[in-house]
Design an enzyme around this catalytic site. Structure first.
Site, PDB file in Angstrom:
ATOM      1  N   LYS A 212       3.461  11.393   4.473  1.00  0.00           N
ATOM      2  CA  LYS A 212       2.984   9.910   4.302  1.00  0.00           C
ATOM      3  C   LYS A 212       2.131   9.659   5.658  1.00  0.00           C
ATOM      4  CE  LYS A 212       3.998   7.339   1.580  1.00  0.00           C
ATOM      5  NZ  LYS A 212       5.562   6.742   1.305  1.00  0.00           N
TER       6      LYS A 212
ATOM      7  N   CYS B 132      24.517 -22.457   4.930  1.00  0.00           N
ATOM      8  CA  CYS B 132      23.584 -21.984   4.187  1.00  0.00           C
ATOM      9  C   CYS B 132      22.307 -22.977   4.095  1.00  0.00           C
ATOM     10  CB  CYS B 132      24.031 -21.692   2.809  1.00  0.00           C
ATOM     11  SG  CYS B 132      22.754 -21.487   1.699  1.00  0.00           S
TER      12      CYS B 132
ATOM     13  N   LYS C 102      -2.753  11.255  -2.016  1.00  0.00           N
ATOM     14  CA  LYS C 102      -1.591  10.383  -2.685  1.00  0.00           C
ATOM     15  C   LYS C 102      -2.174   9.054  -2.848  1.00  0.00           C
ATOM     16  CE  LYS C 102       3.397   9.390  -2.574  1.00  0.00           C
ATOM     17  NZ  LYS C 102       3.241   7.889  -2.697  1.00  0.00           N
TER      18      LYS C 102
END
Length: 821
Positions: free
Chosen positions: A314, A408, A115
């Site tokens: 995989k 934040c 692959k």
């Protein structure tokens, strides 16, 4: 004092046994393979040097080991499908078993191949000549990269031999060999050019260059692995035979391809390639198994967007251990606060990793990751580094659990988490610069407003300089600003920028500007934003600066002012609202003003929109900053909706106050109970004014009545219910009556298209059938009304005939369309 050999051997056996249990039994490895192997080798050495320490139950005596938009669009005649993945031997065995059970064979042969880690492409040949090359894209539509593909020497411009089909599409992978990748980067370093990140990105980026000469400079290679559309000829009846045939016509085919038997053959091939992986001249991320015979492939068919007869196996993601130096959060386009571990740099899967995702606060809590911890880092799918576990035995003294910051880090707004949600979010919405950059990039992207040429680096600098503070500011940009921006970004340092500006500024009065630029600190990452200060005037020397880029970008910005409703909704970047959801919203509601003021329960009227998506839409439109951004787009940017229409008449079906109560997700309120409630209290205001006893008298159980009262008392719920009732009345006033809906001749019928049509594209046929009321499906079943079969029709035609489904040819379809349109 150092431990004795016996003590060290015992300690190693304990650690290895613990690691074995975590890996094999708990499926939760605590240490990376490299550390495990190191301990085993040390124990082997100790037992060799001290034979008296060797034991029958030692890990060294155990048998077995773990398994190691700038281009024209091209519509694929045959979709370029993806593959399902297998990550274990068991999943491979299940894959073989499913084929065996479906086909009833005891002996199965497979074609196995590496692959490749590159870019999938499709090459089209007509009469043996290469005429078109395209990327995979979304599987149905790719990008035309023919000019760049012609620069790849591996790709034949004319086929060798003879007897090739009149039309032949060859599918394969473009990649950059490791040696070519290293050579290119070495030249780039010597010349002060851009160093490429990895071979896969190099291949993909090279094919998407507008200048084919760049593709030629970055030596690319190609392997063929299959075919797409074939007309006027036949291919061998096996996949392996087809690959051999392609090789005879001049296409490179991997010498590692093999035909193997059954599960054992597949797993043997997998292990063989895995052992050779690091020594291969190119990158691979697994192997692919395909049922070899085409008849079997056709019988197996497809599921979703992948074939049942093929699978990608995989390789395990490569892992390494390192230390967490800090945990920070990044703010994404939709405000999601994602924790990121800053790591001591470590080589993983061939790249240096210094950052790794921690996904969310819950994941950090689950792993109990702390600053100072030793952790296992894995490149999931060989692409995205992630922290997968903590090596608790190595935790230093004095560490403390990590807590999500309350503010934040970019804009200082509160970081909040919605009830039941995993992700924390910055509440700054579009006022947060971190969200602003991502939001603007998404807004300008090809599938959104399609402002071609406005790349990330331009957006970042424009935002940092304060020139673009919101999406509407894109429509204020001038040609002069863009030319100035290009000069700033092209300059390597302030001195180079000053030299470039000197060519374009008037001789008188330019000294102050140039001196200000020269005073900038080139080591400051923000110097370019500081330099992007528009001088009083420019006298552009068009002989020395290219203006076409700026002119084209201004034209793209102007063109985007006329937008379809679905594009604009998608461009706003609302969480959970992808292209298909945006399209559905546009089709059902038809009007931006209606949508932007709609309380969230009414969004659930659209099929396939559930509570999570509906609440996300409601939350977005509740924010004043987002409403102001939309106002600015309409007023400052003069963006207009080109396809506004009345709401769908289908919204009327079952739309009443009782249904609003149900869709508001009030605990215990079913449709039957809501109907009883509305019979006694026929308006939202009446429901709000009522008390617990009235709810019971209306027929609600006591606990449901109490729950309703508590829900109505909660902040915002009463106002939302009143607004929803008002919006419901607006929809009922604007939507056509159900009786006015004219049923199409194919309403309620399901049609399947297969094969190639001579006079219509498949998209055109689908659009015309849907206009007559049909649902066009991709698979044949007993519920299929009829199948339209063109030339080269395959398994769908066979299945239709076996099920007795009517089959139309193209002539019959055209005659029907002509009669009913």
């Amino acid at each position: 004092m150092s431990p004795s050999p016996a003590e060290r051997a015992e300690d190693l056996r304990r650690q290895i046994a613990q690691a074995n249990r975590a890996y094999h039994e708990l499926d939760a490895p605590e240490i990376p393979d490299v550390d495990y192997d190191r301990m085993v080798r040390e124990l082997e050495a100790l037992e060799r040097e001290h034979p008296e320490l060797a034991r029958a139950d030692s890990p060294t005596q155990q048998v077995g080991a773990r398994p190691s938009g700038r281009f024209a669009e091209v519509r694929h005649a045959v979709p370029m499908l993806s593959l399902s993945n297998a990550f274990s031997d068991e999943e491979v065995a299940d894959f073989v078993r499913r084929i065996d059970e479906r086909l009833g064979r005891r002996s199965l042969q497979f074609s196995a191949e590496p692959k490749m880690d590159g870019l999938a492409i499709s090459l089209r040949y007509e009469e043996g000549h290469f005429v078109l090359g395209a990327t995979r894209g979304d599987g149905s539509t790719g990008e035309d990269v023919t000019a760049n593909l012609r620069e790849i020497g591996d790709i034949p411009k004319r086929l060798n031999g003879k007897d090739w089909p009149d039309v032949l599409e060859v599918r394969g992978e473009v990649y950059m060999a490791r040696a070519d990748f290293e050579a290119y980067n070495e030249r780039a370093r010597l010349q002060g050019g851009k160093v490429l990140a990895n071979p896969r990105n190099a291949a993909a980026g090279s094919l998407r260059q507008l200048d084919p000469k760049i593709s030629a400079q970055r030596k690319l290679s190609f392997f063929a692995y299959g075919t797409g559309e074939v007309q006027g000829g036949e291919l061998p009846d096996t996949h392996s035979g087809t690959l051999a045939q392609l090789g005879s016509w001049g296409f490179p085919v991997s010498a590692l391809c093999r035909v193997v038997d059954g599960t054992d053959g597949l797993l043997g091939y997998y292990r063989d390639i895995g052992e050779r992986r690091d020594g291969l001249p190119f990158d691979i991320d697994g192997v692919v198994y395909k049922l070899d015979d085409r008849a079997g492939q056709q019988a197996m068919g497809f599921v979703s967007r992948a074939p049942r007869w093929a699978i990608a196996h995989k390789f395990p993601a490569q892992e390494q251990s390192t230390t967490v130096e800090a945990i920070e959060i990044q703010i994404g386009r939709t405000g999601a606060a994602t924790p990121v571990a800053r790591l001591a740099p470590v080589a993983v899967a061939g790249v240096i990793v210094s950052n790794a995702t921690l996904h969310n606060a819950d994941q950090i809590a689950r792993l109990d990751v702390r600053v100072g911890d030793s952790v296992i880092v894995r490149r999931a799918g060989d692409v995205i580094p992630e922290v997968v576990s903590v090596i608790l035995d190595r935790r230093p003294q004095g560490t403390t659990p990590w807590q999500m910051p309350t503010q934040c880090p970019v804009c200082g707004s509160e970081i909040v988490r919605e009830e039941g949600a995993a992700a924390w979010r910055c509440s700054g919405e579009l006022s947060c610069p971190a969200q602003r950059k991502e939001a603007i990039a998404h807004f300008a992207s090809r599938r959104a407003m399609d402002i071609d040429g406005l790349g990330d680096k331009y957006i970042e600098t424009l935002v940092d300089a304060g020139i673009v503070k919101g999406v509407a500011d894109l429509y204020r940009l001038s040609r002069d600003q863009l030319l100035h921006l290009k000069l700033v970004l092209d300059a390597e340092d302030p001195s180079a920028l000053a030299a470039a500006l000197k060519l374009h500024l008037p001789a008188e009065g330019s000294g102050a500007v140039l001196n200000a630029v020269l005073k900038l600190d080139g080591n400051d990452p923000g110097w370019r934003a500081q330099a992007l200060v528009q001088p009083a005037s420019f006298e552009w020397n068009t002989k020395k600066i290219a203006t076409k880029w700026a002119d084209n970008l201004i034209a793209a910005i102007d063109a985007s002012r006329a937008a379809t409703l679905e594009r604009l909704l998608f461009a706003l970047g609302i969480e959970h609202v992808g292209e298909s959801t945006a399209k559905a919203l546009a089709q059902w509601f038809g009007d931006l003003e209606l949508i932007r003021h709609l309380p969230w329960p009414l969004f659930k009227r659209v099929p396939d929109i559930g509570g999570e998506v509906a609440r996300s839409l409601g939350h977005f439109f509740e924010q004043q900053g987002n409403q102001q951004a939309i106002d600015d787009l309409l007023q400052v940017g003069q963006v207009r909706i080109s396809d506004a229409h009345a709401p769908s008449a289908k919204l009327r079906e079952g739309l009443d106050l009782a249904q609003l109560l149900v869709e508001s997700e009030i605990p215990g309120i079913t449709r039957l109970r809501a109907e009883k409630l509305v019979a006694a209290l026929p308006s939202a205001q009446a429901v709000l004014d009522a008390e617990h006893g009235q709810f019971v008298n209306a027929g609600l159980p006591d606990d449901t009545a109490r729950g309703l009262a508590e829900w109505l008392d909660a902040e915002g719920h009463g106002a939302m219910l009143l607004a929803a009732e008002k919006a419901m009345r607006q929809i009922l006033a604007k939507a056509p009556a159900l009786a006015e809906i004219v049923a199409g001749p194919l309403d309620g019928q399901t049609v399947v298209l297969t094969g190639t049509l001579a006079q219509l594209t498949r998209d055109a046929a689908k659009e015309r059938l849907e206009a007559l009321g049909a649902k066009v499906s991709g698979s044949v079943s007993k519920k299929t009304s009829f199948v339209v079969a063109g030339t080269e029709a395959g398994s769908k035609l066979d299945k239709a005939q076996s099920l007795g489904v009517p089959v139309w040819d193209e002539d019959r379809l055209l005659a029907y369309l002509a009669e009913h349109e």
